[in-house]
Every structure is written in structure tokens, then in C-alpha cells.
Design a protein around this motif. Structure first.
Motif, PDB file in Angstrom:
ATOM      1  N   ALA A   1     -25.560 -11.760 -20.111  1.00  0.00           N
ATOM      2  CA  ALA A   1     -25.536 -11.620 -21.573  1.00  0.00           C
ATOM      3  C   ALA A   1     -26.914 -11.235 -22.108  1.00  0.00           C
ATOM      4  CB  ALA A   1     -25.064 -12.926 -22.217  1.00  0.00           C
ATOM      5  N   ASP A   2     -27.953 -11.734 -21.452  1.00  0.00           N
ATOM      6  CA  ASP A   2     -29.319 -11.412 -21.880  1.00  0.00           C
ATOM      7  C   ASP A   2     -29.682  -9.979 -21.512  1.00  0.00           C
ATOM      8  OD1 ASP A   2     -29.915 -14.193 -22.741  1.00  0.00           O
ATOM      9  OD2 ASP A   2     -29.619 -14.589 -20.601  1.00  0.00           O
ATOM     10  N   ALA A   3     -29.136  -9.492 -20.384  1.00  0.00           N
ATOM     11  CA  ALA A   3     -29.348  -8.088 -20.015  1.00  0.00           C
ATOM     12  C   ALA A   3     -28.740  -7.182 -21.083  1.00  0.00           C
ATOM     13  CB  ALA A   3     -28.721  -7.810 -18.648  1.00  0.00           C
ATOM     14  N   ALA A   4     -27.538  -7.504 -21.532  1.00  0.00           N
ATOM     15  CA  ALA A   4     -26.881  -6.707 -22.576  1.00  0.00           C
ATOM     16  C   ALA A   4     -27.663  -6.763 -23.884  1.00  0.00           C
ATOM     17  CB  ALA A   4     -25.456  -7.219 -22.783  1.00  0.00           C
ATOM     18  N   PHE A   5     -28.248  -7.920 -24.176  1.00  0.00           N
ATOM     19  CA  PHE A   5     -29.051  -8.096 -25.386  1.00  0.00           C
ATOM     20  C   PHE A   5     -30.271  -7.174 -25.365  1.00  0.00           C
ATOM     21  CE2 PHE A   5     -32.758 -10.390 -27.200  1.00  0.00           C
ATOM     22  CZ  PHE A   5     -32.376 -10.423 -28.538  1.00  0.00           C
ATOM     23  N   LEU A   6     -30.990  -7.153 -24.228  1.00  0.00           N
ATOM     24  CA  LEU A   6     -32.174  -6.296 -24.120  1.00  0.00           C
ATOM     25  C   LEU A   6     -31.791  -4.817 -24.084  1.00  0.00           C
ATOM     26  CD1 LEU A   6     -34.352  -8.311 -21.561  1.00  0.00           C
ATOM     27  CD2 LEU A   6     -34.636  -8.151 -24.041  1.00  0.00           C
ATOM     28  N   GLU A   7     -30.687  -4.500 -23.398  1.00  0.00           N
ATOM     29  CA  GLU A   7     -30.237  -3.114 -23.325  1.00  0.00           C
ATOM     30  C   GLU A   7     -29.965  -2.568 -24.727  1.00  0.00           C
ATOM     31  OE1 GLU A   7     -26.770  -0.416 -21.138  1.00  0.00           O
ATOM     32  OE2 GLU A   7     -26.468  -2.561 -21.431  1.00  0.00           O
TER      33      GLU A   7
ATOM     34  N   ALA B   1     -39.036  -4.292 -18.728  1.00  0.00           N
ATOM     35  CA  ALA B   1     -39.231  -5.124 -17.537  1.00  0.00           C
ATOM     36  C   ALA B   1     -38.215  -6.258 -17.492  1.00  0.00           C
ATOM     37  CB  ALA B   1     -40.652  -5.676 -17.502  1.00  0.00           C
ATOM     38  N   GLY B   2     -37.992  -6.882 -18.649  1.00  0.00           N
ATOM     39  CA  GLY B   2     -36.993  -7.934 -18.695  1.00  0.00           C
ATOM     40  C   GLY B   2     -35.613  -7.416 -18.345  1.00  0.00           C
ATOM     41  N   TYR B   3     -35.288  -6.234 -18.840  1.00  0.00           N
ATOM     42  CA  TYR B   3     -33.984  -5.617 -18.557  1.00  0.00           C
ATOM     43  C   TYR B   3     -33.842  -5.288 -17.070  1.00  0.00           C
ATOM     44  CZ  TYR B   3     -30.125  -2.231 -19.034  1.00  0.00           C
ATOM     45  OH  TYR B   3     -28.937  -1.552 -18.908  1.00  0.00           O
TER      46      TYR B   3
ATOM     47  N   PRO C   1     -30.991  -4.617 -12.540  1.00  0.00           N
ATOM     48  CA  PRO C   1     -31.832  -3.603 -11.885  1.00  0.00           C
ATOM     49  C   PRO C   1     -31.241  -2.202 -11.915  1.00  0.00           C
ATOM     50  CG  PRO C   1     -30.934  -5.154 -10.290  1.00  0.00           C
ATOM     51  CD  PRO C   1     -30.692  -5.741 -11.632  1.00  0.00           C
ATOM     52  N   LYS C   2     -29.944  -2.073 -11.713  1.00  0.00           N
ATOM     53  CA  LYS C   2     -29.336  -0.747 -11.698  1.00  0.00           C
ATOM     54  C   LYS C   2     -29.483  -0.071 -13.056  1.00  0.00           C
ATOM     55  CE  LYS C   2     -25.035   1.739 -10.679  1.00  0.00           C
ATOM     56  NZ  LYS C   2     -23.607   1.603 -10.237  1.00  0.00           N
ATOM     57  N   GLY C   3     -29.077  -0.755 -14.101  1.00  0.00           N
ATOM     58  CA  GLY C   3     -29.182  -0.180 -15.439  1.00  0.00           C
ATOM     59  C   GLY C   3     -30.620  -0.033 -15.898  1.00  0.00           C
ATOM     60  N   GLY C   4     -31.462  -1.007 -15.549  1.00  0.00           N
ATOM     61  CA  GLY C   4     -32.853  -0.977 -15.990  1.00  0.00           C
ATOM     62  C   GLY C   4     -33.638   0.160 -15.378  1.00  0.00           C
TER      63      GLY C   4
END
Length: 385
Positions: free
Chosen positions: A212-218, A239-241, A246-249
Motif C-alpha cells: 500500500a505504501d508503494a502505491a502511495f509513493l507511486e 528510493a522509497g518506491y 523494485p520492478k516498478g521503481g
């Protein structure tokens, strides 16, 4: 699993040498002494109320009395002195608190005030707790400071942030279980949070959060148009993302670096995130870092930075791509051409030797100048591939 491995790598990357301060803070923040540091260095730390602010009519110097109510740390030099005269005109007006905290050194048997800060009860309680923390237990220290990042008292919140700014990335990774992703999302989303703190908070979220945090940063990174706050802290957010997805970031990092329509500051900040991962995780993320560097090589405005990074890291995998840029009109700037030749002189690959030989014939002065520069200022021993 990736996030756990990333955190482990961050810890192991430190080795026996001193770790750098948190990567996503500016040097001006890192340089600030914290209240804990000032407490440790002071002979006496006194808390009281300000009174009688005045000017000396002869010199126009300002003075204010401090009526001492408590000694957080005392020194024999104070004796029975309960009123200190501070240099400076410190009027108590409006919402300005009358409570004040001073740090003093003892000199020639007398107290000398070296620093002071407005200090309502929240500041005193915070510093009292911080002063008890063990210097050799960074995890406990960061666990203590974390909830204070969202303190309603501006002095406490700012000081807790500086403690994180001065912390090693590996120590932050070790303390991740003490961080609340919910609190971090709230801080990042709050327009009142100073922009200079967003990248650090995103990094903290990266080592402690979930999908959920990855989606927030994205969402923050991909909003159009990009907000000024996200633009100024893009590297930390990225960096957080990457840590969380890792794939999306990494895909986003590569696309941003390749997009010449993106603001220069955003691409430079993204490159900073790439450098962070290269330093922290090395070979583990080499393939992704190389793709990011390859995305920059065709751009004459950024090629020199990518090329110099590759040379410093001793990564020669892109040598053919690097040498292919030399003859392009877009890469004719002296800084770019010198960078390519410097890379070639350091590179052990056969194509590097051929490239140097060719340039030595067409522009011998350029090669000679770069060789001299390497000898005098920048000797680099090629690293193992």
C-alpha cells in the motif's frame, strides 16, 4: 523478500568504516548540532523564564534576564546564581513562550552561555529523554526519535529530524521495525511538512512499509503535473518506491532518466537515488543501475555524469555505448569529451585501447591533457568487473 534483502544489504554495505549520514538529507541539515549533542558538550543546561529584555543605550547591545527554574545539567561554576544575563534582546510577545533553555560552558569559574532555544515543557521532556539514550545503541535512539518527528512542537520535530539526518543509512535500516508506515504517510501527505524532509520520510517508508505504501509513493511520483514538493524531493521518493516495489521503481527511474522533457532537477535527483543504490547494494542491483546509466548516455547534458560514475565504480560493461557518443555533435562539449577519454584511459577493455589510440591520432592534445589530469588530481585504479 526483496525488501528484507535490501535492508540486509544496506546494513552490510557499511562495513568497518564510518557510515555516511542519511543520503536524502542536505548537508546543511546534517551539519546542525542536535539538542542531545549540545547537552553532551555543555557544562550546564539550564531552563527558566525570560524577563526584562532591554538595550544598552550606550552600545545598542541587547540583554535579557533568564530566571532559572531548573537545571537539567548543572556545574559548580553556577553556584547559587539563579538569574543569568543573556546577550540578546529576547522579548516575549504574542505566542512566543517565555520558557527558555540555555547551554553553558564553564570558563574561569564562570558560566558562559553558548546557545539557547525557546523551550516549553515539550522541549524539556524531549531533551530529558534524549539525554538518557546510550550513544552505542543507534536503534534505541532512532526508536525514541521517530514518534517525535510528528511532534506538534516545531523545535522537537525539527530536532528529531536532524537526528535522522545525522544517522547512518544502515542504522536506519536496522531500526525499521520501530517506524510506523501510517505515521510516515501522514507526514509525507501533510502540506505543512517542510519539503526538505519528504525524501527522508519516503526513505523511512521504503524500509518499513508494504504494498500500500508503494502505491502511495507511486501516485506522488507519477502525478501530472508533478507537484513542486514532489519535484524537490523526487530522489528520496523514488528510493522509497524502489525499496517497496523494485520492478516498478526501477522502470520509473529508467524512464525518467531517459526523458529529456523532464526537468533537469528531477533527473538529477533520480540519478542521486541510483547512486545511492549502487553504493548500498553494489552488484545486487548492477543490472538496473547499468540500464539507468545507459538511459543517460545519449543525452549530452547528462552523459558526462553517467560516464564518470561508471568509471569511478569500475563498471566497464557499457564501454561500447560510451565510446559511441564521442563523435556526436550533441556530445561535443569539452567536459563530455574529456569524460569519455578519461573513462577510456581507466578502462581495461580492448575497445578502450583502440579508442584511445584513435583519439591520440586525431586529437593528441586532448589525450595528453586528460592523462596529466588523471596523474595530478584523479588517479583511479580500474576495479574488478
Amino acid at each position: 523478500m526483496f525488501r528484507v534483502a535490501a535492508l540486509t544489504a544496506l546494513v552490510l554495505a557499511v562495513g568497518p568504516a564510518p557510515a555516511p549520514a542519511c543520503t536524502f538529507c542536505g548537508d546543511n541539515v546534517r551539519a546542525k548540532p542536535t539538542l542531545r549533542m549540545q547537552y553532551a558538550q555543555a557544562s550546564a543546561v539550564l531552563h527558566g523564564k525570560l524577563a526584562n529584555p532591554r538595550f544598552d543605550p550606550k552600545t545598542d547591545e541587547g540583554f535579557t534576564d533568564l530566571h532559572v527554574g531548573a537545571a537539567l545539567k548543572d556545574a559548580p561554576a553556577r553556584g547559587n546564581q539563579n538569574v543569568l544575563t543573556l546577550r540578546g534582546y529576547l522579548p516575549v510577545v504574542g505566542d512566543t513562550p517565555s520558557e527558555y533553555l540555555v547551554f553553558c560552558t564553564a570558563k574561569d569559574g564562570k558560566l558562559d552561555v553558548t546557545a539557547g532555544v525557546a523551550a516549553p515543557a515539550a522541549v524539556v521532556a524531549y531533551l530529558t529523554g534524549a539525554a538518557k539514550l546510550a550513544e552505542n545503541d543507534p536503534t534505541a535512539r532512532l526508536a525514541y526519535y521517530f514518534p517525535h518527528l510528528s511532534s506538534p512542537d516545531a523545535t522537537v520535530a525539527a530536532d528529531a529530524f536532524v537526528e535522522f539526518a545525522r544517522a547512518a543509512d544502515a542504522d536506519i535500516a536496522r531500526a525499521a521495525k520501530h517506524f510506523s508506515p501510517e505515521a510516515l504517510r501522514k507526514l509525507i501527505g501533510d502540506e505543512k511538512t517542510p519539503t526538505e524532509r519528504l525524501g527522508v520520510f519516503a526513505f523511512l517508508l521504503g524500509v518499513s512499509g508494504g504494498p500500500a505504501d508503494a502505491a502511495f509513493l507511486e501516485k506522488l511520483l507519477k502525478q501530472q503535473p508533478l507537484s513542486a514538493r514532489a519535484r524537490e524531493s523526487f530522489g528520496g521518493l523514488l528510493a522509497g518506491y524502489v525499496l517497496l516495489d523494485p520492478k516498478g521503481g526501477w522502470a520509473l527511474a529508467q524512464s525518467v532518466l531517459a526523458d529529456t522533457e523532464r526537468p533537469y532537477s528531477v533527473r538529477l535527483s533520480s540519478l542521486g537515488a541510483v547512486r545511492f543504490f549502487q553504493a548500498a547494494r553494489g552488484a545486487e542491483c548492477k543490472a538496473e543501475v547499468l540500464k539507468c546509466c545507459a538511459a543517460l548516455l545519449p543525452d549530452g547534458d547528462f552523459a558526462d555524469q553517467a560516464i564518470d560514475d561508471l568509471r569511478r565504480w569500475g563498471w566497464w560493461d557499457l564501454s561500447a555505448e560510451v565510446f559511441a557518443q564521442f563523435a556526436k555533435p550533441t556530445h561535443a562539449a569539452p567536459i563530455v569529451r574529456r569524460g569519455i577519454v578519461r573513462y577510456a584511459l581507466s578502462c581495461p577493455n580492448d575497445d578502450a585501447k583502440k579508442f584511445v589510440a584513435a583519439v591520440r591520432q586525431s586529437d593528441p592534445k586532448l589525450v595528453a591533457a586528460v592523462e596529466e589530469m588523471l596523474k595530478l588530481y584523479d588517479p583511479v585504479t580500474p576495479s574488478k568487473k
